[in-house]
Write an enzyme that holds these catalytic residues in place. Structure first.
Site, PDB file in Angstrom:
ATOM      1  N   GLY A 116       6.390  -0.296  -6.670  1.00 51.84           N
ATOM      2  CA  GLY A 116       5.257  -1.199  -6.868  1.00 51.84           C
ATOM      3  C   GLY A 116       5.540  -2.690  -6.879  1.00 51.84           C
ATOM      4  O   GLY A 116       4.694  -3.470  -7.290  1.00 51.84           O
ATOM      5  N   TRP A 119       5.741  -4.730  -4.378  1.00 55.18           N
ATOM      6  CA  TRP A 119       4.854  -5.432  -3.447  1.00 55.18           C
ATOM      7  C   TRP A 119       3.467  -5.596  -4.079  1.00 55.18           C
ATOM      8  O   TRP A 119       2.798  -6.599  -3.869  1.00 55.18           O
ATOM      9  CB  TRP A 119       4.763  -4.680  -2.114  1.00 55.18           C
ATOM     10  CG  TRP A 119       5.921  -4.982  -1.216  1.00 55.18           C
ATOM     11  CD1 TRP A 119       7.176  -5.363  -1.590  1.00 55.18           C
ATOM     12  CD2 TRP A 119       5.925  -4.954   0.218  1.00 55.18           C
ATOM     13  NE1 TRP A 119       7.965  -5.551  -0.480  1.00 55.18           N
ATOM     14  CE2 TRP A 119       7.227  -5.308   0.633  1.00 55.18           C
ATOM     15  CE3 TRP A 119       4.970  -4.633   1.181  1.00 55.18           C
ATOM     16  CZ2 TRP A 119       7.579  -5.382   1.985  1.00 55.18           C
ATOM     17  CZ3 TRP A 119       5.324  -4.702   2.516  1.00 55.18           C
ATOM     18  CH2 TRP A 119       6.622  -5.068   2.926  1.00 55.18           C
ATOM     19  N   ASP A 149      -1.770  11.362  -0.039  1.00 55.91           N
ATOM     20  CA  ASP A 149      -1.128  11.303   1.274  1.00 55.91           C
ATOM     21  C   ASP A 149      -2.146  10.683   2.236  1.00 55.91           C
ATOM     22  O   ASP A 149      -3.290  11.133   2.296  1.00 55.91           O
ATOM     23  CB  ASP A 149      -0.760  12.730   1.716  1.00 55.91           C
ATOM     24  CG  ASP A 149       0.033  12.756   3.026  1.00 55.91           C
ATOM     25  OD1 ASP A 149      -0.231  11.910   3.907  1.00 55.91           O
ATOM     26  OD2 ASP A 149       0.882  13.645   3.168  1.00 55.91           O
ATOM     27  N   ASP A 207       5.839  -0.755   3.028  1.00 52.10           N
ATOM     28  CA  ASP A 207       7.297  -0.851   2.901  1.00 52.10           C
ATOM     29  C   ASP A 207       7.888   0.561   2.869  1.00 52.10           C
ATOM     30  O   ASP A 207       8.961   0.791   2.332  1.00 52.10           O
ATOM     31  CB  ASP A 207       7.627  -1.622   1.607  1.00 52.10           C
ATOM     32  CG  ASP A 207       9.102  -1.985   1.501  1.00 52.10           C
ATOM     33  OD1 ASP A 207       9.733  -2.219   2.548  1.00 52.10           O
ATOM     34  OD2 ASP A 207       9.631  -2.034   0.367  1.00 52.10           O
ATOM     35  N   LYS A 227       7.466  -2.070   7.520  1.00 53.31           N
ATOM     36  CA  LYS A 227       8.921  -1.950   7.668  1.00 53.31           C
ATOM     37  C   LYS A 227       9.260  -0.961   8.774  1.00 53.31           C
ATOM     38  O   LYS A 227       8.633   0.091   8.879  1.00 53.31           O
ATOM     39  CB  LYS A 227       9.539  -1.468   6.358  1.00 53.31           C
ATOM     40  CG  LYS A 227      11.048  -1.235   6.478  1.00 53.31           C
ATOM     41  CD  LYS A 227      11.739  -1.264   5.165  1.00 53.31           C
ATOM     42  CE  LYS A 227      11.516  -0.039   4.329  1.00 53.31           C
ATOM     43  NZ  LYS A 227      12.141  -0.174   3.011  1.00 53.31           N
TER      44      LYS A 227
END
Length: 197
Positions: A50, A52, A90, A112, A152
């Site tokens: 967490g 970010w 999900d 990320d 990323k």
């Protein structure tokens, strides 16, 4: 090859009360590309643990909102931040944005996410690319027209080929390896600005 996990950025994150050193990657990206603005509605895909969200929640301020999802259990520390809500979900099971308590597409989508790594380069690259492809697949239902995006990627020929095919989805499409990325790491970040629906 081993590296010292407890480096300058690890210690800095601990001192500044961030849950992970990856905070500084997003901070550098945002300072350079101006991805997140005050009042923005931000979606963090694979947010856990967490850091970010800690950054984006401060950046968007009281008028903004940050929503995160991850397949890991909810991090209660992050969930207690006033303008934040995180879900144990999900992305592939998400049918509508209403399931996230919102009825509009996001101004910014960040991810990320990384696969569980094996140490086998080709396997890790392929797994990372699967995640990247999945995020790009879902992007049209998540990101508003003109919105911004950060993701990323583990570098590989296949990843480069795939990303070239996605360039046209944005007005601006940039790559960056932040200073806080470990030198041995093959990761870099893609920054898309001005999403074209």
């Amino acid at each position: 090859m081993s590296f010292k996990v407890k480096d300058h950025y690890f210690n800095k994150a601990k001192k500044e009360n961030f849950v992970a050193r990856s905070i500084y990657k997003l901070e550098e990206i945002d300072n350079k590309y101006k991805v997140i603005a005050k009042g923005d509605h931000v979606f963090d895909l694979g947010y856990y643990p967490g850091s970010w969200i800690q950054y984006t929640s401060r950046k968007v301020g009281n008028d903004g909102r940050v929503i995160g999802i991850d397949i890991k259990e909810v991090n209660d520390k992050i969930n207690k931040i006033p303008n934040v809500e995180v879900f144990h979900k999900d992305i592939n099971d998400l049918q509508t944005l209403e399931e996230l308590g919102t009825d509009r597409a996001f101004d910014v989508v960040v991810s990320d996410m990384a696969p569980n790594t094996t140490g086998i380069k080709s396997v890790d690259q392929a797994r990372s690319l699967n995640l990247v492809e999945m995020v790009f697949f879902h992007l049209p239902k998540l990101l508003r027209e003109g919105g911004n995006f950060v993701i990323k990627v583990f570098d590989s020929n296949d990843a480069q080929t795939f990303l070239k095919q996605q360039r046209s989805m944005f007005k601006e499409f940039s790559y960056l390896k932040p200073k806080s990325t470990r030198s041995v790491s093959k990761e870099f970040f893609v920054i898309g600005k001005g999403f074209k629906q």
